[in-house]
Design a protein around this motif. Sequence first.
Motif, PDB file in Angstrom:
ATOM      1  N   VAL A   1     -12.930  -0.970   9.665  1.00 32.81           N
ATOM      2  CA  VAL A   1     -12.713  -0.375   8.351  1.00 32.81           C
ATOM      3  C   VAL A   1     -13.932  -0.692   7.487  1.00 32.81           C
ATOM      4  CG1 VAL A   1     -11.488  -2.407   7.442  1.00 32.81           C
ATOM      5  CG2 VAL A   1     -11.109  -0.169   6.400  1.00 32.81           C
ATOM      6  N   LYS A   2     -14.414   0.284   6.755  1.00 34.72           N
ATOM      7  CA  LYS A   2     -15.628   0.098   5.961  1.00 34.72           C
ATOM      8  C   LYS A   2     -15.304  -0.480   4.590  1.00 34.72           C
ATOM      9  CE  LYS A   2     -19.841   2.542   4.546  1.00 34.72           C
ATOM     10  NZ  LYS A   2     -20.729   1.563   5.223  1.00 34.72           N
TER      11      LYS A   2
ATOM     12  N   LEU B   1       0.830  -1.207   0.000  1.00 35.68           N
ATOM     13  CA  LEU B   1       0.000   0.000   0.000  1.00 35.68           C
ATOM     14  C   LEU B   1       0.867   1.261   0.000  1.00 35.68           C
ATOM     15  CD1 LEU B   1      -2.575   1.644   0.235  1.00 35.68           C
ATOM     16  CD2 LEU B   1      -2.660   1.063   2.682  1.00 35.68           C
ATOM     17  N   ARG B   2       1.899   1.273   0.838  1.00 38.15           N
ATOM     18  CA  ARG B   2       2.794   2.440   0.876  1.00 38.15           C
ATOM     19  C   ARG B   2       3.454   2.666  -0.488  1.00 38.15           C
ATOM     20  NH1 ARG B   2       4.034   4.637   5.808  1.00 38.15           N
ATOM     21  NH2 ARG B   2       3.398   3.461   7.673  1.00 38.15           N
ATOM     22  N   ALA B   3       3.839   1.578  -1.139  1.00 37.56           N
ATOM     23  CA  ALA B   3       4.468   1.699  -2.456  1.00 37.56           C
ATOM     24  C   ALA B   3       3.485   2.234  -3.495  1.00 37.56           C
ATOM     25  CB  ALA B   3       5.027   0.351  -2.897  1.00 37.56           C
TER      26      ALA B   3
ATOM     27  N   ALA C   1      -7.549  -2.510   8.106  1.00 37.13           N
ATOM     28  CA  ALA C   1      -7.894  -1.737   9.302  1.00 37.13           C
ATOM     29  C   ALA C   1      -6.640  -1.183   9.979  1.00 37.13           C
ATOM     30  CB  ALA C   1      -8.684  -2.608  10.270  1.00 37.13           C
ATOM     31  N   ILE C   2      -5.593  -1.979  10.016  1.00 39.73           N
ATOM     32  CA  ILE C   2      -4.327  -1.519  10.590  1.00 39.73           C
ATOM     33  C   ILE C   2      -3.799  -0.321   9.808  1.00 39.73           C
ATOM     34  CG2 ILE C   2      -1.906  -2.151  10.948  1.00 39.73           C
ATOM     35  CD1 ILE C   2      -2.893  -5.039  11.452  1.00 39.73           C
TER      36      ILE C   2
ATOM     37  N   LYS D   1      -3.299   3.979  10.522  1.00 44.66           N
ATOM     38  CA  LYS D   1      -2.043   4.689  10.242  1.00 44.66           C
ATOM     39  C   LYS D   1      -2.226   5.788   9.200  1.00 44.66           C
ATOM     40  CE  LYS D   1       0.965   0.754  11.369  1.00 44.66           C
ATOM     41  NZ  LYS D   1       2.052  -0.139  10.897  1.00 44.66           N
ATOM     42  N   GLY D   2      -3.461   5.962   8.719  1.00 43.98           N
ATOM     43  CA  GLY D   2      -3.740   7.018   7.754  1.00 43.98           C
ATOM     44  C   GLY D   2      -3.315   6.707   6.334  1.00 43.98           C
ATOM     45  N   LEU D   3      -3.161   5.425   6.009  1.00 48.70           N
ATOM     46  CA  LEU D   3      -2.682   5.042   4.685  1.00 48.70           C
ATOM     47  C   LEU D   3      -3.813   4.772   3.691  1.00 48.70           C
ATOM     48  CD1 LEU D   3       0.190   2.616   5.762  1.00 48.70           C
ATOM     49  CD2 LEU D   3       0.387   4.996   5.022  1.00 48.70           C
TER      50      LEU D   3
END
Length: 343
Positions: A155-156, A87-89, A122-123, A127-129
Amino acid sequence: MLSETEAREIYQTFRSRGVVIFDTAEGYGGGTSEKRLGRLLHGKQRTKSDNTSSTETPLNIQGDNILMTKFLPVPWRFTHKHFENALRASNMRMGVTECPIYLLHSPMHISRDIEYWVESAAICKRKGLLKYFGLSNCSSHQVKRAVDAGKKFGVKVVVNQVHYSLLDYDSDALKKMQKTCDELGVAIIAYNSLGQGLLCDNLTREKFTHNKPAKMMDIQWGDLVPLRTALREIADAHSTKKDGTDEANARVSMAQVALCWCRAHNTIPLVGCRSKKQAEDSLSSLTFDLTADEVSALDALALNRCTLDSPGWRRKLFVALAGVVMTACRWMDWSPASQIAAE
């Protein structure tokens, strides 16, 4: 392959008509699709290396763009950290810090169930990702499990992106999935809404003989003829021929009818365009609606080639092969040879 100029024209055409959802995935070109979408979003132009971007004239970007990209659950990814790193990438390639909607590209994995990936989302949300989580290629049961897990972990789950077209609709699995999504408030993103050209005007019998999607779905020309005939007849019924108007410009296309049919079934059709002309044709589908009788007539002619009916082993194999292709594309994108080619 589309040039940067062509991609920019298509993007601007859609944005000028209020389209806000743009879909990509880390598996599309090993991440190069995400990079291009990021450049379009931020009004930047590709550099030789494609690792940085130079600012040019802004594209009148609005703050309401909704980017969707996807996590591919290949066998060698099996931890929350794998999910987060991917996701970060993706966020970095798109030039965002928070992905509006991050999708699980497939529920198929050799060891992890769908609840595990919802927990991963959800994690990352904490963390705002990412803002929302989405699904792709999920059945009725998988959608329900994911939504329940989303409520548990915080998380929705907002969308399920699936094959949804007149080539798929005569499927009990598809209709059951849609009923579940409607009940749970999960939007359906209809991809392959034009059947990869099988529902478009420019398909001829000669072109059909070389059509790979048709071969993969075991579709014969005779299977398509009644459906395509009905699409053309409905398109003609909605065509307008006014004095002083060029007939070709006023003619409704089969593709427009196919997209209208998707909207009539409360789905959001996803289209892939390779030219500004195709983009404009797709947008013209928003200018009219099908009658109830027209929708029913097309429903009755729909085929049953839904991917939700494919055996699990085949879908798992597809994910693994897609992962290999993604890795190869990513290596090619970063290899010295690619940098020489860019220069």
